[in-house]
Motif scaffolding. Structure first.
Motif, PDB file in Angstrom:
ATOM      1  N   ILE A  60       0.853  -1.357   0.135  1.00 57.21           N
ATOM      2  CA  ILE A  60      -0.091   0.111  -0.064  1.00 57.21           C
ATOM      3  C   ILE A  60       0.807   1.076   0.038  1.00 57.21           C
ATOM      4  O   ILE A  60       0.688   2.271  -0.673  1.00 57.21           O
ATOM      5  CB  ILE A  60      -0.892   0.083   1.235  1.00 57.21           C
ATOM      6  CG1 ILE A  60      -1.928  -1.135   1.061  1.00 57.21           C
ATOM      7  CG2 ILE A  60      -1.576   1.415   1.338  1.00 57.21           C
ATOM      8  CD1 ILE A  60      -2.920  -1.066  -0.070  1.00 57.21           C
ATOM      9  N   VAL A  61       1.821   1.235   0.964  1.00 55.88           N
ATOM     10  CA  VAL A  61       2.952   2.347   0.830  1.00 55.88           C
ATOM     11  C   VAL A  61       3.486   2.552  -0.524  1.00 55.88           C
ATOM     12  O   VAL A  61       3.456   3.970  -0.815  1.00 55.88           O
ATOM     13  CB  VAL A  61       3.896   2.298   1.985  1.00 55.88           C
ATOM     14  CG1 VAL A  61       4.815   3.454   1.947  1.00 55.88           C
ATOM     15  CG2 VAL A  61       3.097   2.303   3.469  1.00 55.88           C
ATOM     16  N   GLN A  62       3.949   1.507  -1.240  1.00 55.13           N
ATOM     17  CA  GLN A  62       4.529   1.680  -2.395  1.00 55.13           C
ATOM     18  C   GLN A  62       3.429   2.164  -3.460  1.00 55.13           C
ATOM     19  O   GLN A  62       3.786   3.242  -4.203  1.00 55.13           O
ATOM     20  CB  GLN A  62       5.117   0.385  -3.017  1.00 55.13           C
ATOM     21  CG  GLN A  62       6.143  -0.030  -2.247  1.00 55.13           C
ATOM     22  CD  GLN A  62       6.690  -1.534  -2.981  1.00 55.13           C
ATOM     23  OE1 GLN A  62       5.926  -2.065  -3.474  1.00 55.13           O
ATOM     24  NE2 GLN A  62       7.688  -2.243  -2.219  1.00 55.13           N
ATOM     25  N   GLU A  63       2.305   1.808  -3.259  1.00 50.80           N
ATOM     26  CA  GLU A  63       1.204   2.295  -4.238  1.00 50.80           C
ATOM     27  C   GLU A  63       0.832   3.885  -3.822  1.00 50.80           C
ATOM     28  O   GLU A  63       0.668   4.568  -4.814  1.00 50.80           O
ATOM     29  CB  GLU A  63      -0.094   1.412  -3.931  1.00 50.80           C
ATOM     30  CG  GLU A  63      -1.275   1.772  -4.722  1.00 50.80           C
ATOM     31  CD  GLU A  63      -1.175   1.585  -6.359  1.00 50.80           C
ATOM     32  OE1 GLU A  63      -1.824   2.180  -7.177  1.00 50.80           O
ATOM     33  OE2 GLU A  63      -0.350   0.777  -6.751  1.00 50.80           O
TER      34      GLU A  63
ATOM     35  N   THR B 252      -1.182  15.473   4.412  1.00 48.70           N
ATOM     36  CA  THR B 252      -2.629  15.124   4.560  1.00 48.70           C
ATOM     37  C   THR B 252      -3.118  14.742   3.330  1.00 48.70           C
ATOM     38  O   THR B 252      -3.817  13.772   3.276  1.00 48.70           O
ATOM     39  CB  THR B 252      -3.541  16.298   4.706  1.00 48.70           C
ATOM     40  OG1 THR B 252      -3.115  16.970   6.121  1.00 48.70           O
ATOM     41  CG2 THR B 252      -4.896  16.242   4.671  1.00 48.70           C
ATOM     42  N   TRP B 253      -2.305  15.083   1.999  1.00 48.53           N
ATOM     43  CA  TRP B 253      -2.651  14.632   0.737  1.00 48.53           C
ATOM     44  C   TRP B 253      -2.096  13.092   0.549  1.00 48.53           C
ATOM     45  O   TRP B 253      -3.090  12.350   0.072  1.00 48.53           O
ATOM     46  CB  TRP B 253      -1.959  15.523  -0.306  1.00 48.53           C
ATOM     47  CG  TRP B 253      -2.289  15.042  -1.727  1.00 48.53           C
ATOM     48  CD1 TRP B 253      -3.386  15.279  -2.101  1.00 48.53           C
ATOM     49  CD2 TRP B 253      -1.414  14.579  -2.603  1.00 48.53           C
ATOM     50  NE1 TRP B 253      -3.326  15.184  -3.830  1.00 48.53           N
ATOM     51  CE2 TRP B 253      -2.115  14.699  -3.806  1.00 48.53           C
ATOM     52  CE3 TRP B 253      -0.180  14.412  -2.857  1.00 48.53           C
ATOM     53  CZ2 TRP B 253      -1.578  14.249  -5.161  1.00 48.53           C
ATOM     54  CZ3 TRP B 253       0.572  14.119  -4.023  1.00 48.53           C
ATOM     55  CH2 TRP B 253      -0.471  13.978  -5.332  1.00 48.53           C
TER      56      TRP B 253
ATOM     57  N   ALA C 157      -3.443   7.156   0.721  1.00 44.35           N
ATOM     58  CA  ALA C 157      -3.369   5.909   1.403  1.00 44.35           C
ATOM     59  C   ALA C 157      -4.672   5.428   1.755  1.00 44.35           C
ATOM     60  O   ALA C 157      -4.959   4.371   1.762  1.00 44.35           O
ATOM     61  CB  ALA C 157      -2.434   6.153   2.794  1.00 44.35           C
ATOM     62  N   ARG C 158      -5.446   6.214   2.584  1.00 50.73           N
ATOM     63  CA  ARG C 158      -6.866   5.941   2.436  1.00 50.73           C
ATOM     64  C   ARG C 158      -7.668   5.259   1.520  1.00 50.73           C
ATOM     65  O   ARG C 158      -8.057   4.120   1.495  1.00 50.73           O
ATOM     66  CB  ARG C 158      -7.674   6.961   3.242  1.00 50.73           C
ATOM     67  CG  ARG C 158      -9.099   6.854   3.647  1.00 50.73           C
ATOM     68  CD  ARG C 158     -10.041   7.892   4.296  1.00 50.73           C
ATOM     69  NE  ARG C 158     -11.501   7.279   4.360  1.00 50.73           N
ATOM     70  CZ  ARG C 158     -12.134   7.332   3.370  1.00 50.73           C
ATOM     71  NH1 ARG C 158     -11.813   7.192   2.168  1.00 50.73           N
ATOM     72  NH2 ARG C 158     -13.399   6.747   3.323  1.00 50.73           N
TER      73      ARG C 158
ATOM     74  N   ALA D  36      -6.332   3.802  -1.313  1.00 53.75           N
ATOM     75  CA  ALA D  36      -5.724   2.761  -1.428  1.00 53.75           C
ATOM     76  C   ALA D  36      -5.999   1.661  -0.554  1.00 53.75           C
ATOM     77  O   ALA D  36      -6.027   0.554  -0.967  1.00 53.75           O
ATOM     78  CB  ALA D  36      -3.729   2.801  -1.557  1.00 53.75           C
ATOM     79  N   ILE D  37      -5.972   1.865   0.564  1.00 55.00           N
ATOM     80  CA  ILE D  37      -6.506   0.890   1.749  1.00 55.00           C
ATOM     81  C   ILE D  37      -7.836   0.401   1.444  1.00 55.00           C
ATOM     82  O   ILE D  37      -8.204  -0.737   1.482  1.00 55.00           O
ATOM     83  CB  ILE D  37      -6.422   1.379   3.224  1.00 55.00           C
ATOM     84  CG1 ILE D  37      -5.209   1.646   3.706  1.00 55.00           C
ATOM     85  CG2 ILE D  37      -7.333   0.675   3.997  1.00 55.00           C
ATOM     86  CD1 ILE D  37      -4.622   2.364   4.741  1.00 55.00           C
ATOM     87  N   VAL D  38      -8.865   1.350   1.080  1.00 59.71           N
ATOM     88  CA  VAL D  38     -10.132   0.878   0.673  1.00 59.71           C
ATOM     89  C   VAL D  38     -10.381   0.162  -0.409  1.00 59.71           C
ATOM     90  O   VAL D  38     -10.939  -0.888  -0.424  1.00 59.71           O
ATOM     91  CB  VAL D  38     -11.121   2.295   0.235  1.00 59.71           C
ATOM     92  CG1 VAL D  38     -12.171   1.745  -0.154  1.00 59.71           C
ATOM     93  CG2 VAL D  38     -11.281   3.227   1.660  1.00 59.71           C
ATOM     94  N   ASP D  39      -9.488   0.383  -1.604  1.00 52.26           N
ATOM     95  CA  ASP D  39      -9.299  -0.439  -2.498  1.00 52.26           C
ATOM     96  C   ASP D  39      -8.755  -1.823  -2.366  1.00 52.26           C
ATOM     97  O   ASP D  39      -9.119  -2.880  -2.722  1.00 52.26           O
ATOM     98  CB  ASP D  39      -8.290   0.125  -3.689  1.00 52.26           C
ATOM     99  CG  ASP D  39      -8.755   1.219  -4.261  1.00 52.26           C
ATOM    100  OD1 ASP D  39     -10.077   1.824  -4.226  1.00 52.26           O
ATOM    101  OD2 ASP D  39      -7.929   2.035  -4.940  1.00 52.26           O
ATOM    102  N   ALA D  40      -7.926  -2.228  -1.374  1.00 58.28           N
ATOM    103  CA  ALA D  40      -7.342  -3.129  -1.030  1.00 58.28           C
ATOM    104  C   ALA D  40      -8.302  -4.155  -0.219  1.00 58.28           C
ATOM    105  O   ALA D  40      -8.699  -5.289  -0.263  1.00 58.28           O
ATOM    106  CB  ALA D  40      -6.054  -3.031   0.019  1.00 58.28           C
ATOM    107  N   ARG D  41      -9.126  -3.227   0.638  1.00 60.26           N
ATOM    108  CA  ARG D  41     -10.356  -3.966   1.481  1.00 60.26           C
ATOM    109  C   ARG D  41     -11.183  -4.803   0.327  1.00 60.26           C
ATOM    110  O   ARG D  41     -11.650  -5.442   0.693  1.00 60.26           O
ATOM    111  CB  ARG D  41     -10.889  -2.909   2.382  1.00 60.26           C
ATOM    112  CG  ARG D  41      -9.979  -2.754   3.656  1.00 60.26           C
ATOM    113  CD  ARG D  41     -10.908  -1.847   4.547  1.00 60.26           C
ATOM    114  NE  ARG D  41     -10.024  -1.611   5.906  1.00 60.26           N
ATOM    115  CZ  ARG D  41     -10.260  -0.729   6.580  1.00 60.26           C
ATOM    116  NH1 ARG D  41     -11.228   0.142   6.436  1.00 60.26           N
ATOM    117  NH2 ARG D  41      -9.368  -0.539   7.645  1.00 60.26           N
TER     118      ARG D  41
END
Length: 187
Positions: free
Chosen positions: A52-55, A76-77, A82-83, A85-90
């Protein structure tokens, strides 16, 4: 040059530019660790958090032209990216649940407000409050967040109650403008 202009120029000068490899490296060095912790806490999977961090930094680099330092900080951006990308991963994980997925994790994901959304909201609100003048920020925090009355605040500061109400009014008005500018409130 006004204080707001000076702060904006100072912020732009301090924050790395994501348009170059060097800028991405600086941003990663500055924010990579905390973004990794954020992703790890959100997903409960260290390996996926690293991806996720890489993404996040890949997306930030690709869309570096859309970053506007006047609307918010780079931190913040990056957290907003990150948020997402996390939603996408979930969503991806929900489409293909892992073998032996923990039931408590699934229950946490489906019920209640996401604690990470709350954290991001607190960070964004804190940055918005930092953009207010000290008098307006104090009035907003004391009255709205700490539950004090304008009369109590005025007595403590040694000013008329009408001045405390005025500071509160203009502080809320300025805060609303900042939050609208950052896309928090509907126009």
């Amino acid at each position: 040059m006004g204080v707001r202009t000076w702060r904006a120029r100072r912020k732009e000068a301090l924050e790395p530019s994501l348009g170059s490899e060097k800028g991405v490296r600086e941003a990663y060095r500055e924010y990579g660790g905390e973004l990794l912790g954020y992703a790890r806490n959100a997903l409960g999977d260290a390996q996926l958090a690293e991806e996720i961090v890489q993404e996040v930094f890949l997306r930030a680099w690709r869309s570096s032209g859309s970053f506007d330092a006047r609307r918010g900080s780079l931190r913040t951006w990056l957290y907003a990216i990150a948020r997402n990308a996390i939603v996408d991963a979930r969503r991806h994980r929900a489409a293909r649940p892992a073998a032996g997925a923990d039931e408590s994790e699934q229950a946490r994901e489906s019920g209640g407000r996401d604690p990470y959304d709350q954290l991001l909201a607190r960070i964004e609100l804190s940055e918005a409050l930092d953009r207010l003048t000290p008098q307006h920020r104090e009035a907003v925090i004391e009255v709205y967040l700490l539950g004090r009355t304008c009369a109590d605040l005025a007595e403590e500061l040694g000013i008329p109650a009408s001045s405390a109400r005025s500071r509160l009014y203009y502080g809320i008005r300025a805060l609303r403008g900042i939050l609208e500018e950052n896309g928090w409130l509907a126009p």
